[in-house]
Write an enzyme that holds these catalytic residues in place. Structure first.
Site, short mmCIF file in Angstrom:
data_model
loop_
_atom_site.label_atom_id
_atom_site.label_comp_id
_atom_site.label_asym_id
_atom_site.label_seq_id
_atom_site.Cartn_x
_atom_site.Cartn_y
_atom_site.Cartn_z
N ALA A 65 0.91 -1.33 0.06
CA ALA A 65 -0.08 -0.12 0.31
C ALA A 65 0.77 1.41 -0.06
O ALA A 65 2.04 0.97 0.42
CB ALA A 65 -0.77 0.10 1.17
N GLY A 109 0.30 -4.97 0.85
CA GLY A 109 -1.01 -5.16 0.03
C GLY A 109 -0.88 -5.83 -1.13
O GLY A 109 -2.12 -6.34 -1.89
N GLU A 112 -1.66 -9.27 -0.52
CA GLU A 112 -2.74 -9.70 -0.14
C GLU A 112 -3.86 -9.47 -1.46
O GLU A 112 -4.56 -10.34 -1.45
CB GLU A 112 -3.16 -8.47 0.62
CG GLU A 112 -2.65 -8.69 2.26
CD GLU A 112 -2.67 -7.54 3.07
OE1 GLU A 112 -2.98 -7.87 4.53
OE2 GLU A 112 -2.56 -6.31 2.65
N GLU A 132 4.63 -5.62 7.03
CA GLU A 132 3.91 -4.49 7.91
C GLU A 132 4.44 -4.30 9.00
O GLU A 132 4.48 -3.23 9.77
CB GLU A 132 2.39 -4.54 7.80
CG GLU A 132 1.77 -4.43 6.45
CD GLU A 132 1.71 -5.76 5.63
OE1 GLU A 132 0.82 -5.88 5.12
OE2 GLU A 132 2.39 -6.71 6.26
#
Length: 258
Positions: A65, A109, A112, A132
């Site tokens: 992200a 992300g 994911e 993360e």
């Protein structure tokens, strides 16, 4: 339709979406996720498209992200706007089969999003991870849940707690990746695989996706019961009659999109 952060094309009966933020290793900004969700909605409504391929560059599928966007958020901000929900869930919610074609980094992300797809084809350069923890948070788009279901608790826990990356060979051995393909051939192979899927009965491919996904959501007994009911429902489709007739008559079936 014109997009800023993704490239969209159609190859026969397959939709191809390519992340296109090379300056940021395809970091998943709000704009990119919004555009991705819109492109998926369009492809889902397009009858000619039977399957979708999602990819990035050779260097990065998506490196996570966009940290610059989220750095200043407060807890009330992220909670009220339901951060990392709107748009993100469109990948998992899409009813047509989606293949992730991953080269380079698929981190945070990016990992994911790849796991939200129905299966992952990876090049030998692929690197998967949920790093993360290194910035004081943890996976927020399903990483701790999907990774655990795919590779098991021990490996998932280690990756989420240490942030280490998993290479393509380990990812294939662990069940995260379906196949490893040379980087130069990855997208073409993924598109060819998607075209094969798209050539099948449309109701059948969508029902297969539905029943396999159900295996992760319920008990074995309930999953088998659901599978059987869906199998029985297939006898109400024109494609079932055409497919079985073609087999008996020793010819190639001609599936429609009913």
């Amino acid at each position: 339709m014109s997009y800023e952060t993704i490239l969209v094309e159609t190859r026969k009966n397959v939709g191809l979406i390519t992340f296109n933020r090379p300056e940021a290793l395809n970091a998943l900004s709000t704009t990119l996720i919004t555009e991705l969700a819109e492109a998926l909605r369009v492809m889902e409504k397009t009858d000619e498209i039977g399957a979708i391929v999602l990819t990035g560059s050779e260097k990065a599928f998506a490196a996570g992200a966009d940290i610059k966007e989220m750095q200043s958020k407060s807890w009330p901000d992220s909670f009220v706007e339901d951060f990392i929900t709107d748009g993100w869930e469109q990948v998992a919610a899409c009813r047509k089969p989606i293949i992730a074609a991953v080269s380079g980094f698929a981190l945070g992300g990016g990992c994911e999003i790849a796991m939200m797809c129905d299966f992952i084809l990876a090049s030998e350069t692929a690197q998967f991870g949920q790093p993360e923890i290194k910035i004081g948070v943890w996976p927020g788009a399903g990483g701790s849940q999907r990774l655990t279901r795919l590779v098991g608790k021990s490996k998932s826990m280690e990756m989420c707690l240490t942030g280490r990356m998993m290479d393509a060979d380990e990812a294939e051995r662990s069940g995260l990746v379906s196949r490893i393909i040379p980087v130069a051939d990855l997208v073409e192979d993924a598109v060819a695989t998607a075209q094969k899927i798209a050539s099948m009965s449309r109701p059948a491919t969508m029902m297969v996706k539905d029943v396999v996904d159900r295996a992760y959501e319920t008990t074995l007994a309930e999953g088998v019961r659901y599978e059987r009911r869906m199998f029985q429902a297939s006898f109400g489709t024109p494609d079932q009659r055409e497919g079985m007739a073609a087999f008996v008559e020793k010819r190639k079936p001609k599936f429609g999109s009913d």
